[in-house]
Write an enzyme that holds these catalytic residues in place. Structure first.
Site, PDB file in Angstrom:
ATOM      1  CB  SER A 149      -0.740  -0.039   1.244  1.00 55.67           C
ATOM      2  OG  SER A 149      -0.217   0.219   2.614  1.00 55.67           O
ATOM      3  CE  LYS A 150      -2.387   6.136  -2.864  1.00 54.02           C
ATOM      4  NZ  LYS A 150      -3.326   7.528  -3.006  1.00 54.02           N
ATOM      5  NE  ARG A 151       1.295  -0.429   6.339  1.00 55.56           N
ATOM      6  CZ  ARG A 151       0.382  -1.050   6.107  1.00 55.56           C
ATOM      7  NH1 ARG A 151      -0.655  -0.666   5.498  1.00 55.56           N
ATOM      8  NH2 ARG A 151       0.342  -2.572   6.303  1.00 55.56           N
ATOM      9  N   GLY A 204       5.476   3.118   0.149  1.00 59.31           N
ATOM     10  CA  GLY A 204       6.204   3.811  -0.647  1.00 59.31           C
ATOM     11  C   GLY A 204       5.200   3.872  -1.894  1.00 59.31           C
TER      12      GLY A 204
END
Length: 469
Positions: A240-242, A244
């Protein structure tokens, strides 16, 4: 597999950018199809009228093109096929394989919670299954699935997976607004487009038995399925975005080369011995679903960075120039002198892991006025070292050999003549020419900048020292 018979597809929803997981799925489809000289189809599944956007569609097409994943047919748009989907829904209703349902959403939610509380599977309880209801305002259409027996998914990657039909739901195949649901539309489109192999993420495994039942109810031939394990972050949670960037084009913006990303993505779950680096030709020749792992792959940004540095080193000079140019153009630099740009890139490529890093490291080549780092200037652009700069500027015009070797010899001789160490002349010169204490080799920088630029920058540095004293 008979050559030319295979037909695969990549069918993203245009509700956002093409993410890493989707790109790997597209790549696996593309490689498998190319290996067997089949047909690769791109279909945009845009029946979600609320979330689908033209911007997302364009972003997906751009990402596919950037990765080099060309398609043979399409892009087809699922929303343009809604009338066909409705005809097939009616066919199932006419044959008794589907029925209208008027259960209200809040009623279904209450039943779902009750089933969970009682430890039962929260499936539809069949309230409208045998009521023979006509179409009405707010009604949906449900598929009438078999209530006994087993549906087996013959998975090319995971092996056979069995599902008890009594545990499967009578899923909705047409919403109240008249649009098909994913599980129905995908079957109709895949069947009518002659798709022979459905290769997709394993988050679709639980959809597959119902889809197989719909294929059979409509009299369609069931394709072969292969479900690719998901990609996890370093903490083994779903990527996920966390963790990167997850968007393909974000990696372009960060200065990654498409070959590096393709090489990295294919190795997320697939292997060929101990080989790490592949050309596209090698991938097409060697790729197989049999070599795709059954367990999830872990995304490692450092490995991708290592691959990118390899490709920067291996890239043909002309292509690297074209790839880096936009990053300097964004900064407003004049990069019309292509031979000069090529020389600068030759200096920078050995010390750059991304194109962004290369562009930032090479800003000084294009600056009219060099911006001195305050700490570097305080240490080296001082009266103590000004004489070194003056001596270099005076000696350059008479140099018979203005080359890397010639300049190295010149600077060594100058250091000896002035009774100092080469590093003090070299570092002072580096700050005067680049504004920094870190750069490509000073002799390489001087050759690329040329005599005129070097002398001009030295003179400005000497003037700056004088003004600052």
């Amino acid at each position: 597999m008979t050559k030319g018979k295979m037909r695969t597809r990549f069918a993203p929803s245009p509700t956002g950018f093409l993410h890493i997981g989707g790109a790997r799925t597209a790549l696996f489809n593309w490689l498998y199809t190319r290996r067997y000289a089949g047909t690769f189809i791109l279909r945009i599944e845009d029946t979600d009228q609320v979330r689908s956007t033209e911007e997302s569609t364009r972003a997906i097409l751009d990402a596919m093109a950037w990765l080099g994943l060309n398609w043979d047919e399409g892009p087809y748009f699922q929303a343009e096929r809604v009338n066909i989907h409705r005809e097939m829904v009616q066919k199932l209703i006419d044959t008794g394989n589907a029925y209208y349902c008027t259960c209200a959403p809040e009623e279904l939610e209450a039943k779902r919670k009750k089933a969970l509380a009682e430890g039962r599977k929260p499936k539809y309880d069949g309230t409208c299954r045998d009521r023979g209801l006509p179409r009405s305002s707010g009604s949906v259409v449900r598929f009438r699935g078999p209530e006994v027996g087993v549906t087996v998914v013959h998975d090319l990657i995971k092996g056979n997976i069995s599902f008890n039909n009594e545990e499967l739901d009578d899923l909705i195949i047409e919403r109240a607004d008249g649009y098909p649901t994913y599980n129905f539309a995908v079957v109709v489109d895949d069947a009518q487009m002659g798709i022979t192999h459905v290769i997709r993420g394993d988050d679709h495994v639980n959809n597959t038995p119902k889809q197989i039942q719909i294929y059979e109810a409509l009299g369609y031939e069931v394709p072969l399925f292969g479900h690719v394990p998901m990609i996890l972050g370093s903490d083994r949670a779903r990527l996920s975005k966390r963790h990167g960037a997850t968007s393909v084009m974000a990696y372009q913006e960060m200065g990654y080369l498409p070959e590096a990303l393709v090489n990295y993505l294919v190795r997320l779950g697939w292997s060929h011995g101990d080989q790490e680096i592949f050309t596209m030709e090698e991938l097409v020749r060697e790729f197989s679903l049999e070599a795709v792992g059954k367990s999830a792959a872990v995304f490692n940004p450092e490995k991708l960075l290592w691959l990118n540095q390899h490709y920067i080193m291996a890239y043909p000079a002309e292509r690297l120039v074209e790839s880096v140019l936009p990053f300097w153009e964004k900064r407003g630099f004049d990069v019309s002198d292509r031979p000069f740009v090529a020389k600068a890139i030759a200096d920078l490529r050995t010390r750059s892991k991304t194109l962004v890093e290369m562009a930032e490291g090479g800003v000084f080549y294009f600056q009219e006025e060099v911006a001195y780092d305050p700490e570097a200037a305080a240490k080296f652009l001082t009266p103590e070292y000004a004489g070194h700069l003056v001596a270099v500027a005076e000696g350059i015009p008479g140099l018979a050999e203005y080359t890397k070797d010639g300049l190295e010899s010149f600077l060594r001789a100058l250091a000896e003549e002035r009774g100092t160490k080469l590093k003090w002349i070299a570092q002072t010169l580096r700050v005067a020419l680049t504004g920094k204490t870190v750069s490509p080799g000073i002799d390489e920088v001087m050759v690329t900048l040329g005599k005129e630029r070097v002398i001009g920058r030295i003179q400005k540095a000497v003037a700056w020292i004088g003004a600052a004293s």
